[in-house]
Design an enzyme around this catalytic site. Structure first.
Site, PDB file in Angstrom:
ATOM      1  N   ARG A  70       3.433   0.402 -19.493  1.00 37.69           N
ATOM      2  CA  ARG A  70       4.885   0.518 -19.600  1.00 37.69           C
ATOM      3  C   ARG A  70       5.315   1.962 -19.349  1.00 37.69           C
ATOM      4  NH1 ARG A  70       6.188   0.420 -24.246  1.00 37.69           N
ATOM      5  NH2 ARG A  70       4.201   0.007 -25.253  1.00 37.69           N
ATOM      6  N   TYR A 198       3.827  -4.278 -13.766  1.00 38.83           N
ATOM      7  CA  TYR A 198       3.037  -4.272 -14.999  1.00 38.83           C
ATOM      8  C   TYR A 198       3.699  -5.089 -16.123  1.00 38.83           C
ATOM      9  CZ  TYR A 198       1.046  -3.119 -19.401  1.00 38.83           C
ATOM     10  OH  TYR A 198       0.508  -3.258 -20.644  1.00 38.83           O
ATOM     11  N   LYS A 207       8.726  -8.136 -23.670  1.00 36.55           N
ATOM     12  CA  LYS A 207       9.365  -7.052 -24.398  1.00 36.55           C
ATOM     13  C   LYS A 207      10.858  -6.956 -24.069  1.00 36.55           C
ATOM     14  CE  LYS A 207       5.755  -6.337 -26.645  1.00 36.55           C
ATOM     15  NZ  LYS A 207       4.655  -5.472 -26.418  1.00 36.55           N
ATOM     16  N   HIS A 227       8.096  -6.793 -33.398  1.00 39.17           N
ATOM     17  CA  HIS A 227       6.818  -6.592 -32.688  1.00 39.17           C
ATOM     18  C   HIS A 227       5.674  -6.882 -33.662  1.00 39.17           C
ATOM     19  CE1 HIS A 227       4.231  -3.559 -30.123  1.00 39.17           C
ATOM     20  NE2 HIS A 227       4.035  -4.803 -29.751  1.00 39.17           N
ATOM     21  N   SER A 249       1.715  -0.662 -30.134  1.00 40.20           N
ATOM     22  CA  SER A 249       0.908  -1.142 -29.008  1.00 40.20           C
ATOM     23  C   SER A 249      -0.513  -0.587 -29.091  1.00 40.20           C
ATOM     24  CB  SER A 249       1.553  -0.713 -27.697  1.00 40.20           C
ATOM     25  OG  SER A 249       2.870  -1.184 -27.642  1.00 40.20           O
ATOM     26  N   CYS A 251      -2.772  -1.154 -31.300  1.00 37.00           N
ATOM     27  CA  CYS A 251      -3.177  -0.750 -32.656  1.00 37.00           C
ATOM     28  C   CYS A 251      -3.706  -1.914 -33.479  1.00 37.00           C
ATOM     29  CB  CYS A 251      -2.033  -0.056 -33.366  1.00 37.00           C
ATOM     30  SG  CYS A 251      -1.666   1.559 -32.652  1.00 37.00           S
ATOM     31  N   ASP A 276       1.798 -10.879 -30.912  1.00 37.39           N
ATOM     32  CA  ASP A 276       2.586  -9.721 -30.459  1.00 37.39           C
ATOM     33  C   ASP A 276       4.053  -9.730 -30.920  1.00 37.39           C
ATOM     34  OD1 ASP A 276       2.340  -7.265 -28.877  1.00 37.39           O
ATOM     35  OD2 ASP A 276       3.745  -8.171 -27.470  1.00 37.39           O
ATOM     36  N   ARG A 365      -5.955  -5.544 -19.076  1.00 37.55           N
ATOM     37  CA  ARG A 365      -5.470  -6.647 -19.904  1.00 37.55           C
ATOM     38  C   ARG A 365      -6.007  -7.989 -19.443  1.00 37.55           C
ATOM     39  NH1 ARG A 365      -1.545  -5.484 -24.240  1.00 37.55           N
ATOM     40  NH2 ARG A 365      -1.425  -3.224 -24.116  1.00 37.55           N
TER      41      ARG A 365
HETATM   42  P1  GTP Z   1      -0.753  -4.537 -27.692  1.00 27.98           P
HETATM   43  O1  GTP Z   1      -1.129  -5.753 -26.938  1.00 27.98           O
HETATM   44  O2  GTP Z   1      -0.688  -3.309 -26.828  1.00 27.98           O
HETATM   45  O3  GTP Z   1       0.506  -4.705 -28.495  1.00 27.98           O
HETATM   46  O4  GTP Z   1      -1.990  -4.166 -28.685  1.00 27.98           O
HETATM   47  P2  GTP Z   1      -2.478  -4.791 -30.077  1.00 27.98           P
HETATM   48  O5  GTP Z   1      -1.687  -4.217 -31.199  1.00 27.98           O
HETATM   49  O6  GTP Z   1      -2.550  -6.270 -29.995  1.00 27.98           O
HETATM   50  O7  GTP Z   1      -3.944  -4.166 -30.226  1.00 27.98           O
HETATM   51  P3  GTP Z   1      -5.387  -4.858 -30.027  1.00 27.98           P
HETATM   52  O8  GTP Z   1      -5.687  -5.859 -31.087  1.00 27.98           O
HETATM   53  O9  GTP Z   1      -5.505  -5.315 -28.634  1.00 27.98           O
HETATM   54  O10 GTP Z   1      -6.321  -3.607 -30.259  1.00 27.98           O
HETATM   55  C1  GTP Z   1      -6.199  -2.411 -29.524  1.00 27.98           C
HETATM   56  C2  GTP Z   1      -7.473  -1.597 -29.575  1.00 27.98           C
HETATM   57  O11 GTP Z   1      -7.758  -1.257 -30.927  1.00 27.98           O
HETATM   58  C3  GTP Z   1      -8.685  -2.375 -29.066  1.00 27.98           C
HETATM   59  O12 GTP Z   1      -9.492  -1.522 -28.310  1.00 27.98           O
HETATM   60  C4  GTP Z   1      -9.380  -2.808 -30.323  1.00 27.98           C
HETATM   61  O13 GTP Z   1     -10.772  -2.958 -30.125  1.00 27.98           O
HETATM   62  C5  GTP Z   1      -9.049  -1.697 -31.316  1.00 27.98           C
HETATM   63  N1  GTP Z   1      -8.985  -2.211 -32.704  1.00 27.98           N
HETATM   64  C6  GTP Z   1      -8.373  -3.343 -33.126  1.00 27.98           C
HETATM   65  N2  GTP Z   1      -8.551  -3.553 -34.456  1.00 27.98           N
HETATM   66  C7  GTP Z   1      -9.293  -2.509 -34.898  1.00 27.98           C
HETATM   67  C8  GTP Z   1      -9.818  -2.147 -36.180  1.00 27.98           C
HETATM   68  O14 GTP Z   1      -9.639  -2.838 -37.197  1.00 27.98           O
HETATM   69  N3  GTP Z   1     -10.529  -0.980 -36.245  1.00 27.98           N
HETATM   70  C9  GTP Z   1     -10.748  -0.203 -35.140  1.00 27.98           C
HETATM   71  N4  GTP Z   1     -11.466   0.907 -35.291  1.00 27.98           N
HETATM   72  N5  GTP Z   1     -10.283  -0.517 -33.906  1.00 27.98           N
HETATM   73  C10 GTP Z   1      -9.560  -1.655 -33.783  1.00 27.98           C
HETATM   74  C1  SPV Z   2       2.529  -3.573 -25.674  1.00 23.43           C
HETATM   75  O1  SPV Z   2       2.496  -2.549 -24.974  1.00 23.43           O
HETATM   76  O2  SPV Z   2       2.954  -3.569 -26.856  1.00 23.43           O
HETATM   77  C2  SPV Z   2       2.039  -4.849 -25.124  1.00 23.43           C
HETATM   78  C3  SPV Z   2       1.783  -4.924 -23.706  1.00 23.43           C
HETATM   79  O3  SPV Z   2       1.954  -5.827 -25.839  1.00 23.43           O
HETATM   80  S1  SPV Z   2       3.254  -5.042 -22.801  1.00 23.43           S
HETATM   81  O4  SPV Z   2       3.456  -6.427 -22.422  1.00 23.43           O
HETATM   82  O5  SPV Z   2       3.117  -4.224 -21.624  1.00 23.43           O
HETATM   83  O6  SPV Z   2       4.366  -4.603 -23.608  1.00 23.43           O
HETATM   84 MN    MN Z   3       2.518  -5.356 -27.987  1.00 24.05          MN
END
Ligand code: GTP
Ligand code: SPV
Ligand code: MN
Length: 586
Positions: A70, A198, A207, A227, A249, A251, A276, A365
């Site tokens: 983004r 993207y 979003k 979110h 994002s 996290c 999400d 992704r």
């Molecule tokens: P968006 O799709 O961008 O909104 O991301 P999200 O909030 O769904 O995050 P996601 O679960 O995809 O995790 C993002 C990154 O953080 C990945 O590389 C995970 O492996 C890492 N991660 C997720 N949960 C944990 C955790 O509990 N501990 C640690 N150390 N890393 C984590």
């Molecule tokens: C984020 O960035 O929080 C995502 C991916 O979940 S996007 O669809 O690009 O917003």
């Molecule tokens: Mn997200």
């Protein structure tokens, strides 16, 4: 094709005149249509076939290297008054916004097909769902929308009876950053996005609609567009509590939503409702009920492994689109942290050479249907949504912020949400690892002034006595060597157990000025290689650190000026006044 909805016909005519596509394709949403678009994209090399034996129906898309995340600096909220958008958004007047972006749209679809994508955010039968139509010249967007939303004929039917829909116009344009704009017109319920293919910039249901436009609508209509992931935690006794969690994002939302309990948690089960976005409405009993407006996951690939997220890995074995991942010798998708295989070709299609950076793009992704997730909750299709017992805020905080704490009141909860800060990640362009304020994980997504948004959150306490309890978590504390102190992933269930224990009035906590912290031993470490000292460190309140934190938060909140709700100042004053020497440790 056309529709009985004259507004839609007229709008398509207008857009046709402006953008001049060669062809128009009305999406019906059928599997056959999906297959046909995939075949065309394979021919034009916009998609590559992955190993069909190991990954049937899986394809790889390589985006323009300048278009991998983004672009928040090119994202605008266009409202008649700049105060409506607030200091948290880039603002342009609607007339200037339309003028600027329409110049870029002029003739941009020459030689291209325009896809008409009617979509429904949320179960088609739910009164809380909302529809939109995306017009796009990107077949990649069309197939992603197939997976991410309920689209095609079923959505068009609802639009024809409901007569209202969000208008989303999208073109990849020339993909250059100079000619990229992501514009929102909340007062007109419309979006215009050009110059990017993207995810968050281009899949307009996500979003742009489900957060920026929907949050604006939710404010006037009395609900919340957030979110947040939604999960159900089922105990061995068979009781299920639903939890919604807002983390910025990259996290950990997808990972928490699909958690598989460790060995020691026999009989526990996590059900995935969403990963999400959550739309939440007050029910008659005063509880918040949440639906997931999406039908698929657009998840982060790096870090996904059999160890960290086995549910995700299982659902990625078939029918998935991968964007900007690397591939192995035998054409299987690969990314950093997958823990098996070796990359042969990097995300840009070059022979992998570590001196040129990572094999997979850090924001690479996958797109996959929610129905493929082994833990997908049948309740995700419930038109009423699921009742939320707890809301969790969190962020990436290497220091200070405890593993978990509970807020003291609804007003304090809104302050805690407004105080969320987190290190930036690869989900947006710009520097990674910079701590920034990200209230409610909505900094990039709130479609109006945060000051009004907090006021809206505060207003719920006068409407209900049955609101969820609110918590803050931090999976990302680091020791002096920079190692994560908490194992995270599946082990996060230990924190969820404490949270639900608090909801039920059973788990033990210690009152502190920042909220209730887990009493020693209240979070089980049975079978876990984490020492008591580490747990104490993770669950303590560092007074001096918190005074500094409170002062930074205050400076940030005051940037909203006179519109900042007084309740947030009052809540913060309470913490600062009692903090010196009054934080009990274990
Ligand atoms: P968006 O799709 O961008 O909104 O991301 P999200 O909030 O769904 O995050 P996601 O679960 O995809 O995790 C993002 C990154 O953080 C990945 O590389 C995970 O492996 C890492 N991660 C997720 N949960 C944990 C955790 O509990 N501990 C640690 N150390 N890393 C984590
Ligand atoms: C984020 O960035 O929080 C995502 C991916 O979940 S996007 O669809 O690009 O917003
Ligand atoms: Mn997200």
């Amino acid at each position: 094709m056309s529709t009985t909805n004259q507004e839609l016909n007229n709008w398509i005519e207008e857009v046709k005149e402006l953008t001049q596509p060669d062809r128009i394709h009305w999406c019906d949403g059928s599997k056959e249509e999906y297959r046909r678009i995939v075949q065309e994209m394979l021919k034009s090399k916009q998609l590559y076939e992955l190993n069909q034996e190991t990954h049937p129906n899986c394809y790889l898309h390589r985006s323009d290297p300048n278009d991998v995340a983004r672009t928040e600096h090119l994202t605008y909220v266009c409202t008649s008054k700049s105060e409506t958008a607030g200091p948290n958004n880039n603002w342009m007047s609607p007339s200037e916004g339309h003028e600027k972006v329409d110049k870029l749209f002029a003739g941009c679809m020459k030689g291209r097909t325009m896809y008409v994508i009617p979509y429904c955010m949320g179960p088609v039968e739910s009164p809380y769902s909302r529809c939109g139509v995306e017009l796009t010249d990107s077949p990649y967007v069309a197939i992603n929308m197939h997976i991410m939303t309920r689209m095609g004929n079923q959505a068009l039917k609802r639009i024809e009876s409901e007569k209202t829909f969000v208008k989303g116009l999208h073109s990849t344009g020339d993909l250059s950053i100079e000619n990229r704009l992501i514009m929102h017109f909340p007062e007109e319920l419309s979006i215009k996005s050009i110059g990017s293919g993207y995810g968050g910039n281009a899949l307009l249901g996500k979003k742009c609609h489900a957060l920026r436009i929907a949050s604006y609508q939710a404010k006037t209509e009395g609900w919340l567009a957030e979110h947040m992931l939604i999960l159900g935690l089922q105990s061995p006794e068979g009781e299920t509590h639903y939890v919604a969690a807002a983390f910025p994002s990259q996290c950990g939302k997808t990972n928490l939503a699909m958690l598989i309990p460790p060995e020691t948690y026999k009989g526990w089960k996590v059900w995935t409702v969403g990963d999400d976005i959550a739309w939440m409405h007050l029910g008659e009993d005063g509880r918040l009920f949440a639906i997931n407006p999406e039908a698929g996951y657009f998840g982060v690939a790096p870090g996904t492994s059999e160890k960290t997220n086995p549910n995700a890995l299982a659902m990625l074995q078939q029918d998935a689109i991968f964007t900007n991942v690397a591939v192995t010798e035998d054409n299987q998708p690969w990314w950093e942290g997958l823990d098996e295989g070796t990359p042969k070709t990097d995300w840009q299609g070059r022979p992998f050479d570590p001196s040129q950076g990572k094999a997979a793009q850090p924001n690479s992704r996958f797109t996959v249907s929610a129905k493929h997730c082994p833990s997908y909750s049948p309740e995700a299709e419930n038109p009423k949504g699921v009742p939320i017992s707890a809301i969790i805020f969190g962020g990436r905080r290497p220091s200070l912020i405890p593993l978990v704490y509970e807020t003291k009141s609804w007003e304090h909860s809104v302050l805690v949400g407004a105080s969320v800060a987190s290190e930036t990640t690869a989900a947006a362009t710009g520097k990674v690892g910079v701590l920034r304020h990200d209230p409610m994980a909505m900094k990039p997504f709130c479609g109006y002034n945060f000051a009004e948004y907090w006021q809206h959150w505060l207003s719920f306490s006068s409407k209900s006595k049955n609101l969820p309890k609110v918590f803050h978590v931090n999976w990302f504390r680091q020791d002096e060597k920079g190692e994560f102190m908490w194992p995270g992933f599946g082990e996060n269930i230990r924190v969820l157990e404490w949270i639900i224990g608090r909801v039920k009035g059973q788990a033990e906590a210690i009152p502190t000025p920042i909220g209730y912290l887990p009493a020693r031993g209240a979070i089980s470490t049975n079978g876990l290689d984490v020492s008591n000292e580490t747990m104490d460190e993770l669950c303590k309140v560092d007074e001096q650190g918190w005074i500094g934190e409170a002062s930074k938060v205050r400076t940030y909140l005051e940037t909203f000026g006179t519109q900042l709700p007084q309740e947030l100042r009052d809540e913060q004053d309470k913490i600062i006044k009692v903090t010196p020497n009054k934080c009990p440790t274990h």
